[in-house]
Design a protein around this motif. Structure first.
Motif, PDB file in Angstrom:
ATOM      1  N   ASN A 489       7.022  -4.899  -3.190  1.00  0.00           N
ATOM      2  CA  ASN A 489       6.688  -4.004  -2.071  1.00  0.00           C
ATOM      3  C   ASN A 489       5.515  -3.074  -2.405  1.00  0.00           C
ATOM      4  OD1 ASN A 489       7.354  -3.305   0.612  1.00  0.00           O
ATOM      5  ND2 ASN A 489       8.396  -1.449  -0.081  1.00  0.00           N
ATOM      6  N   THR A 495       1.120  -3.529   1.764  1.00  0.00           N
ATOM      7  CA  THR A 495       0.607  -2.365   2.486  1.00  0.00           C
ATOM      8  C   THR A 495      -0.222  -2.803   3.683  1.00  0.00           C
ATOM      9  OG1 THR A 495       0.515  -1.158   0.390  1.00  0.00           O
ATOM     10  CG2 THR A 495      -0.719  -0.231   2.246  1.00  0.00           C
ATOM     11  N   LYS A 498       2.021  -3.912   6.496  1.00  0.00           N
ATOM     12  CA  LYS A 498       2.631  -2.773   7.184  1.00  0.00           C
ATOM     13  C   LYS A 498       1.625  -2.082   8.098  1.00  0.00           C
ATOM     14  CE  LYS A 498       6.075  -1.752   3.595  1.00  0.00           C
ATOM     15  NZ  LYS A 498       6.515  -0.780   2.565  1.00  0.00           N
ATOM     16  N   ASN A 503       7.242  -4.751  10.698  1.00  0.00           N
ATOM     17  CA  ASN A 503       8.400  -3.927  10.331  1.00  0.00           C
ATOM     18  C   ASN A 503       9.036  -4.465   9.054  1.00  0.00           C
ATOM     19  OD1 ASN A 503       9.952  -6.175  11.037  1.00  0.00           O
ATOM     20  ND2 ASN A 503      10.245  -5.451  13.138  1.00  0.00           N
ATOM     21  N   ARG A 504      10.123  -3.817   8.630  1.00  0.00           N
ATOM     22  CA  ARG A 504      10.739  -4.181   7.347  1.00  0.00           C
ATOM     23  C   ARG A 504      11.243  -5.617   7.339  1.00  0.00           C
ATOM     24  NH1 ARG A 504      14.429   0.482   4.598  1.00  0.00           N
ATOM     25  NH2 ARG A 504      12.766   1.360   3.315  1.00  0.00           N
ATOM     26  N   VAL A 507       8.196  -7.974   7.173  1.00  0.00           N
ATOM     27  CA  VAL A 507       7.574  -7.937   5.848  1.00  0.00           C
ATOM     28  C   VAL A 507       8.425  -8.686   4.827  1.00  0.00           C
ATOM     29  CG1 VAL A 507       6.951  -6.398   3.937  1.00  0.00           C
ATOM     30  CG2 VAL A 507       6.310  -5.808   6.280  1.00  0.00           C
TER      31      VAL A 507
END
Length: 812
Positions: A489, A495, A498, A503-504, A507
């Motif tokens: 991450n 980066t 994002k 979103n999480r 990703v």
């Protein structure tokens, strides 16, 4: 720093208490939360008054303090001495080896690769066996190999505790040294004209040492687990052996806290000192995201399938991976073939007669030979077939548990990744408690009540053990997955994703998961190694898969061997360890197969790293590797054929189809034995107990200490004479079997029967405390007048009873 130290310490202490209360929660195989809460309450109350905590020795309650300090200090001396010796020696060796020529350097790494795969049980057994063998040959004892009331051994236990951590530290430091030599700042240092030795001492070793110290938690946890095995092997009454012998979940929590406090302080101070080491800036090369092409669904699925097959078969091009994979696959294949084709039969040969069929040549046990490849035990069971029969449980369960750990922890790591920082940090702090807990000892306290239960079947007990061995590793492995996700991450491409609005979930599934997936195989093989080691530790604790039963060795007091129902290898280690001087092959062979399986897993891990690396190989060398792998596969096919041929030669008569005429003949033969009385079990009641005081077991016509009168007893059904002159005669009376030990003077030494009862009923009927309390609760001894009666658990609701002359108390 100080606040972080106290927060982590507090969370770890809570974690230890929460873990220690787990055995309270299980009633049978069901988890009851109310019992768990009651257990927590009990532990908290006792820990608040530690000086009033007690333990029980032979029905006598004693205060645990100050008695506990001696074994505790002794164990801590062994543990820290071994750790510092391993640390110092590994740093010195790493410095020396790093300066060697490349050929010698690779040779040392290969030797370390093999030594790292040797389980701690193998190291302890090998050292102990060598010292005793040397003493028998030279009449000189190199070092004490077991503790006594006059002397506590230090050298041998410290040596056993040092070897494997030394190898692990050595390899870890060498790995980090290799990584540091490739960093960009080394080029700057070299440009200043500094020598290789100067760079190694002032720049590389401090950073390698720092990386090693941050991994010291795993190494120390490994040493704490090994400490239990070492204390059992050398009969050392240290802190872990004390808790195993007299422990309860409450004492277990106290033990873990006493282990935790010095280790946690040591690790925290070490991390603080390591954090002071300056680290030069290192450039990170950003990863790139591969773009996928838009294709039709069918073509895409086809290409994915082809790609999956290629990726799966690619490691087989590496000879090391091929050797490891073929060995494990061969063991599993032969085990399942033996099970389905021959019903898992283990041949038993008690005696060997000459060609005339009557001349006795030899009797069990038999040493390894052309006929018995791995020899037999004292009962005549072929050790080779026991290894084959147990492989499907040992390896099959290790693979299953490793896979379950991987799948659940992968999901757990993802959940931690999505969790808020406070929740994630709190969970990490609690889970770190497992780093200070000997998992084998924790499994023992949880599994023991289940293993002796008479109401559960083999698979009920086995399934419960699988669940426990899986769940206990999930917290730590989930944290490891979470840490891996955290490292990925931090990359720049994450980066960027994002920033572009991902979103999480997006990703993770689109960017993190593809980078995490290749590591799953490495983690799986690592878990496989940990599970195999855990199995060997449980074997030393007499905790076998599917439960434990006592098998009669010879007739007499405590003359029973705990055996595994499933023939799994850890059961063989635990069952035959006490016979290491009489029949060393019985324990060395299963330990050797554990060792071979660990080496095979290491080979697979090494092969995977090689096959997935981007090192360019010439076509000629690539063809040599592929040819070597093909040769390995062919050799294992030949080995399978040889072993299968042995199966059919020795076991085929058991499974050969028969004609109708033969069936009729066998049915006719069965009619005669059918007329004999069936074997029944005696019921334990007060009348039977009263007969014990007379040296009799009513209504059988035998009296301990009196001559055997054949006119009253009749002829025995079978008879077997042992080396010490004792003859075991079996009789059947109205369906009840009784075994009698007759001395050379024709005097009855022992009377043995089988009872339909359980432990609670024995305690109730005997109406007295046992003279000796066994830690595995499967053996009970009582005194009745001038005689002694011993009960041993033979199976579910089946106990054997042995009546003999009363022995002196304290004599075994």
């Amino acid at each position: 720093m100080l606040r972080s130290f106290f927060v982590k310490g507090f969370l770890s202490l809570l974690g230890i208490i929460f873990i220690s209360a787990i055995p309270f929660a299980f009633v049978g195989t069901s988890f009851q939360f109310t019992k768990y809460v009651e257990g927590l309450n009990t532990i908290f109350k006792n820990l608040l008054q530690p000086l009033e905590m007690t333990y029980i020795v032979e029905a006598t309650e004693r205060l645990i303090f100050p008695y506990l300090w001696d074994p505790y200090l002794y164990s801590m001396t062994l543990l820290f001495s071994a750790f510092f010796i391993a640390l110092v020696v590994s740093v010195i060796l790493s410095f020396i080896v790093s300066l060697l020529p490349q050929t010698l350097y690779k040779t040392v790494k290969s030797i370390l690769f093999v030594f790292e795969s040797i389980p701690d049980v193998m190291v302890g057994v090998a050292i102990q066996f060598f010292v005793i063998w040397y003493f028998k040959q030279m009449n000189t004892l190199l070092f004490p190999v077991a503790s006594s009331s006059l002397e506590q051994p230090y050298f041998i236990p410290i040596l056993c505790l040092t070897i494997l951590p030394l190898v692990i530290m050595f390899r870890t430091i060498l790995y980090h040294i290799e990584q540091e030599w490739e960093e960009n700042y080394i080029l700057t240092v070299k440009g200043k004209g500094l020598t290789r030795v100067h760079i190694l001492i002032h720049h590389i070793l401090p950073r390698a040492f720092k990386s090693l110290f941050f991994q010291s938690k795993v190494i120390i946890w490994f040493m704490v687990s090994n400490l239990l095995v070492v204390e059992l092997l050398f009969n050392i009454f240290g802190i872990t052996n004390f808790i195993f012998t007299y422990g309860t979940p409450v004492l277990f929590s106290l033990f873990c806290i006493l282990i935790f406090l010095p280790l946690f302080t040591f690790i925290s101070v070490g991390e603080w000192i390591s954090g002071k080491i300056d680290v030069e800036k290192q450039e990170n090369t950003p990863n790139t995201i591969s773009k996928s092409l838009i294709m039709k669904k069918g073509i895409l699925l086809y290409k994915k399938a082809v790609s999956f097959i290629k990726k799966t078969l690619k490691p087989m091009k590496d000879p090391l991976f091929a050797v490891g994979f073929c060995f494990l696959a061969t063991m599993l294949f032969l085990s399942f073939y033996h099970h389905f084709q021959f019903d898992g039969v283990v041949p038993q040969t008690e005696v060997i007669y000459g060609d005339d069929g009557s001349t006795l040549i030899d009797k069990a046990s038999f040493d390894p030979s052309q006929r018995f490849w791995f020899g037999t035990d004292q009962f005549g069971f072929d050790t080779f077939y026991r290894i084959i029969a147990g492989a499907k449980y040992t390896l099959g369960l290790a693979l299953l548990i490793s896979l379950l750990r991987l799948m659940i922890s992968y999901i757990g790591g993802f959940i931690l990744y999505l969790s808020p920082n406070r929740i994630r940090n709190g969970f990490i702090g609690l889970s770190e408690a497992l780093q200070y807990v000997p998992v084998a000892l924790l499994c023992f306290f949880i599994l023991y009540p289940i293993s002796v239960s008479s109401s559960l079947s083999f698979w009920d007990k086995g399934l419960f053990q699988i669940i426990i061995m899986t769940i206990l590793a999930v917290p730590v492995t989930s944290v490891m997955f979470s840490a891996e996700i955290g490292e990925i991450n931090k990359q720049e491409f994450i980066t960027g994703a994002k920033v572009l609005g991902g979103n999480r979930f997006h990703v993770f599934f689109k960017h993190i998961r593809p980078h995490l997936t290749p590591k799953l195989t490495y983690i799986f093989i690592s878990q496989l190694m940990f599970v195999l080691i855990l199995f060997s530790h449980l074997g030393m604790l007499k905790m076998f898969f599917g439960g434990t039963v006592l098998r009669e060795y010879t007739l007499g007091v405590q003359d029973f061997i705990p055996t595994s129902i499933s023939n799994e290898w850890s059961g063989m280690i635990g069952a035959y360890y006490n016979q290491i001087l009489i029949r060393p092959y019985l324990i060395l062979i299963p330990v050797l197969f554990f060792c071979l399986c660990l080496i095979a897993a290491q080979f697979m891990l090494k092969g995977l790293k090689t096959s997935t690396s981007h090192i360019y190989l010439s076509n000629k060398f690539e063809k040599v590797k592929i040819g070597s792998s093909i040769a390995v596969v062919i050799l294992f096919f030949i080995l399978n054929a040889i072993v299968i041929n042995k199966f059919h030669e020795e076991l085929a008569p058991i499974s050969v189809p028969v004609t109708n005429e033969v069936v009729k003949k066998e049915e006719g033969d069965k009619e005669k034995p059918a007329e004999k009385e069936e074997k029944n079990l005696v019921t334990l009641d007060s009348e039977l107990v009263s007969s014990f005081e007379k040296g009799k077991i009513e209504p059988f016509p035998f009296v301990v200490g009196k001559p055997s009168d054949e006119s009253k007893t009749g002829e025995p059904v079978s008879s077997k004479t042992f080396e010490d002159g004792l003859t075991i005669q079996s009789y059947l009376y109205e369906g009840y079997e009784v075994k009698v030990g007759i001395s050379q003077e024709k005097i009855v030494n022992t009377i043995n029967i089988e009872l339909n009862t359980n432990r609670d009923n024995i305690m109730k009927i005997m109406d007295q405390q046992p003279a000796e309390k066994s830690t595995d609760r499967q053996f009970l001894t009582f005194y009745t007048g001038e005689f002694q009666v011993s009960f041993s658990r033979q199976g579910d609701d089946i106990w054997g009873a042995s009546l003999l002359q009363k022995q002196a108390e304290g004599v075994e």
